[in-house]
Design an enzyme around this catalytic site. Structure first.
Site, PDB file in Angstrom:
ATOM      1  N   GLY A  81       0.916  -1.284   0.117  1.00 20.50           N
ATOM      2  CA  GLY A  81      -0.053   0.076   0.105  1.00 20.50           C
ATOM      3  C   GLY A  81       0.950   1.375  -0.040  1.00 20.50           C
ATOM      4  O   GLY A  81       0.314   2.367   0.165  1.00 20.50           O
TER       5      GLY A  81
ATOM      6  N   GLU B 123       5.671   2.689   8.236  1.00 22.59           N
ATOM      7  CA  GLU B 123       5.223   1.428   9.055  1.00 22.59           C
ATOM      8  C   GLU B 123       6.560   0.964   9.881  1.00 22.59           C
ATOM      9  O   GLU B 123       6.588   0.556  11.043  1.00 22.59           O
ATOM     10  CB  GLU B 123       4.743   0.502   8.283  1.00 22.59           C
ATOM     11  CG  GLU B 123       3.533   0.714   7.356  1.00 22.59           C
ATOM     12  CD  GLU B 123       2.825  -0.309   6.558  1.00 22.59           C
ATOM     13  OE1 GLU B 123       1.714  -0.348   6.409  1.00 22.59           O
ATOM     14  OE2 GLU B 123       3.824  -0.956   5.870  1.00 22.59           O
TER      15      GLU B 123
HETATM   16  O1  LIG Z   1       1.878  -0.318   2.608  1.00 25.44           O
HETATM   17  C1  LIG Z   1       1.051  -1.051   2.956  1.00 25.44           C
HETATM   18  C2  LIG Z   1       1.519  -2.165   4.286  1.00 25.44           C
HETATM   19  O2  LIG Z   1       2.536  -2.616   4.341  1.00 25.44           O
HETATM   20  C3  LIG Z   1       0.247  -3.299   4.188  1.00 25.44           C
HETATM   21  O3  LIG Z   1       0.499  -3.670   5.647  1.00 25.44           O
HETATM   22  C4  LIG Z   1       0.415  -4.278   3.600  1.00 25.44           C
HETATM   23  O4  LIG Z   1       0.586  -4.011   1.974  1.00 25.44           O
HETATM   24  C5  LIG Z   1      -0.833  -5.397   3.613  1.00 25.44           C
HETATM   25  O5  LIG Z   1      -2.005  -4.819   3.266  1.00 25.44           O
HETATM   26  P1  LIG Z   1      -3.535  -5.678   3.191  1.00 25.44           P
HETATM   27  O6  LIG Z   1      -3.652  -5.948   4.692  1.00 25.44           O
HETATM   28  O7  LIG Z   1      -4.413  -4.562   2.356  1.00 25.44           O
HETATM   29  O8  LIG Z   1      -3.047  -6.896   2.496  1.00 25.44           O
END
Ligand SMILES: O=C[C@H](O)[C@H](O)[C@H](O)COP(=O)(O)O
EC number: 5.3.1.6
Length: 231
Positions: free
Chosen positions: A99, A105
């Site tokens: 994302g 993060e």
């Molecule tokens: O940049 C986004 C993050 O690292 C999210 O934690 C990761 O992409 C997981 O996202 P999702 O829960 O929508 O699969």
């Protein structure tokens, strides 16, 4: 049980680790969003927490749902961060950044005493790398940085497409104003070595490998949620 129900199960199990009074890092993504929704219900029922969001997107959702937010500068030491992942292996090495929020993060997770990953079981892999590794780069000289990434990867025997992430016809920009290169290496057998190579490239701001950061994962499947510790 569909994917969303699994995410909710994982988020609900993670919520059991949250106590009133905690300073919480709050992740980004569809799984973290489920956690935010459940946390908001607890807050409405009287739980007191202060959250540090890992993205503008998460900040908006938290504020909409009545969760008190602080900046990381106001709360530089956090009790717990709960966040999703794009992939995780048995050692709880993660790929994150699907994302685009990986930099904040990682900063937030590393400022926390503990990080818990929440995911549905499709994210669990034996070897990382089927999910393209997001690498956040400075816009200045990003083509030169891409070439440096290619060379660094090749020293480790890795190759694959390095794609500049787009948002429609525009380049995708992170909350920090950087670009993302998604690296399709296919397999990353030595995450530590790749991390060290990437960190040595000046134009790389951060990469999506989270190594020795998460200590617990809550993985949900059709049979419910189970807790996994690093092997
Ligand atoms: O940049 C986004 C993050 O690292 C999210 O934690 C990761 O992409 C997981 O996202 P999702 O829960 O929508 O699969």
């Amino acid at each position: 049980m569909d994917a969303r129900e699994m995410k909710i199960k994982a988020a609900a199990a993670a919520l059991e680790h949250v106590e009133s009074g905690m300073k919480l890092g709050i992740g980004t993504g569809s799984t973290a969003d489920e956690f935010v929704r459940l946390l908001a219900e607890k807050v409405a029922a009287g739980m007191k927490v202060e959250g540090v969001p890992t993205s503008e997107r998460t900040a908006r959702l938290c504020l909409e749902l009545g969760i008190t937010l602080r900046s990381l500068d106001e709360l530089p030491e956090l009790d717990l961060t709960i966040d999703g992942a794009d992939e995780l292996d048995a050692r709880l090495t993660l790929i994150k950044g699907g994302g685009g929020a990986l930099l904040r993060e990682k900063i937030v997770a590393c400022a926390s005493r503990k990080m818990i990953v929440i995911a549905d079981e499709s994210k669990q892999v034996e070897t990382l790398g089927a999910f393209p590794l997001p690498i956040e780069v400075n816009p200045f000289g990003h083509v030169a940085t891409r070439i440096a990434i290619e060379r660094a990867a090749s020293r480790l025997g890795l190759s694959g497409a390095l794609n500049l992430r787009m948002a429609g016809s525009e380049r995708f920009h992170t909350d920090g104003g950087h670009l993302i290169i998604d690296a399709s290496f296919g397999r990353i057998p030595d995450a530590e070595a790749l991390s060290a190579e990437l960190a040595a490239i000046p134009g790389v701001v951060e990469h999506g490998l989270f190594i020795h950061i998460a200590s617990l994962a809550i993985i949900a499947g059709p049979a419910g949620a189970r807790t996994v510790t690093a092997q």
